[in-house]
Design an enzyme around this catalytic site. Structure first.
Site, PDB file in Angstrom:
ATOM      1  N   LYS A 258       0.821  -1.211   0.000  1.00 31.18           N
ATOM      2  CA  LYS A 258       0.000   0.000   0.000  1.00 31.18           C
ATOM      3  C   LYS A 258       0.858   1.265   0.000  1.00 31.18           C
ATOM      4  CE  LYS A 258      -4.341  -1.758   1.825  1.00 31.18           C
ATOM      5  NZ  LYS A 258      -5.360  -1.705   2.916  1.00 31.18           N
TER       6      LYS A 258
ATOM      7  N   ARG B  48      -3.482 -10.126   5.333  1.00 27.84           N
ATOM      8  CA  ARG B  48      -4.078 -10.138   3.990  1.00 27.84           C
ATOM      9  C   ARG B  48      -3.033  -9.594   3.018  1.00 27.84           C
ATOM     10  NH1 ARG B  48      -6.795  -6.576   0.630  1.00 27.84           N
ATOM     11  NH2 ARG B  48      -8.443  -7.501  -0.674  1.00 27.84           N
TER      12      ARG B  48
END
Length: 278
Positions: A221, A255
């Site tokens: 991210k 995740r």
């Protein structure tokens, strides 16, 4: 820390890996990579072999400013892959990444086992009732706004306390609907600045107030790659570092896009915790 997935009891006291499989053309990292059934099945097999305990399938990109997709298109994208996946890997535990109750229902009926809702019920008033009816585990994430405008909703006086308050309200509501297996996701990258993401990570242990499993999704991210002025392609090392920190703060599910590397983090963390100094 045990959840019931289609009759299988999964113990989350030992950290688990959730592999990401986006069947979208525009996701921020792997968009367009898994459109054909062949590529989807190959990636599922790879992630399972690399150590994935769950695979999370998304058909609606939630990257900042992503294009909206209709319910019909999202459902079709998911069912086109869930059906062949379940046929090829009948014991697989699939999570469906959607904030729409109708999409969640269709996906669970097709064989998925978990609902992963980035909006925590905010974007569909029927979500809690639907999950309760389906009696499946529910991943409840913190986000403000929508994927299209969430980055205009940053700015917190105390992000950890505010995320905790938001999640506590949602947990209370979910339980009032009879949802038994709740997993919390603090929502790294969703309606949060780079600095806010790191402040939340730094105090993540405060989320254990709920005594519920916690999922962390920081894979490649912007809180990683923007820190180094680079791109998601160059964010694997930073992802592994933050995954390790998340494990130290007692995350139960990671995740990730890169299952093998995350699995190695979990193996090392487990070994450290199994080792005692005489």
């Amino acid at each position: 820390m045990i959840i019931n997935c289609k009759g299988a009891l999964v113990d989350l006291s030992i950290p688990k890996i959730m592999g990401i499989l986006n069947v979208t053309p525009d996701s921020f990292f792997d968009g367009g990579n898994y459109i054909s059934k062949k590529s989807v099945l190959q990636q599922c097999e790879k992630m399972l072999n690399d150590g994935a305990n769950f695979i999370d399938i998304g058909a609606y990109s939630s990257r900042p400013g992503a294009k909206d997709v209709s319910e019909t298109e999202e459902t079709e994208r998911l069912l086109n892959v869930i059906t062949p996946i379940m046929k090829e890997f009948p014991d697989i535990l699939l999570s469906v990444d959607t904030f729409r109750s109708s999409v969640a229902k269709a996906s669970i009926e097709a064989g998925a086992a978990i609902v992963n809702d980035i909006s925590g019920g905010d974007l569909d008033d029927n979500m809690f009732a639907t999950v309760s009816e389906l009696q499946v585990p529910y991943i409840l994430m913190h986000m403000k706004g929508t994927p299209q405008n969430m980055q205009t909703h940053t700015g917190y006086k105390n992000i950890t306390k505010e995320v905790n308050l938001h999640l506590s309200e949602k947990v209370y509501k979910a339980r009032s609907y009879g949802i038994n297996d709740i997993i919390l996701d603090p929502g790294f990258g969703f309606a949060k600045t780079l600095e806010e993401n790191y402040e939340l990570m730094n105090h993540m242990e405060m989320l254990h107030f709920f005594d519920l499993p916690i999922l962390v999704g920081i894979s490649r991210k912007s809180m990683i790659y923007k820190l180094f002025d680079t791109t998601p392609d160059n964010a694997l090392n930073g992802t592994s570092i933050l995954n390790t920190i998340a494990l130290q703060k007692r995350a139960h599910i990671l995740r990730v896009h890169d299952v093998k590397e995350a699995s190695e983090c979990v193996t090392i963390w487990n070994q450290l915790n199994a080792t005692t100094i005489s």
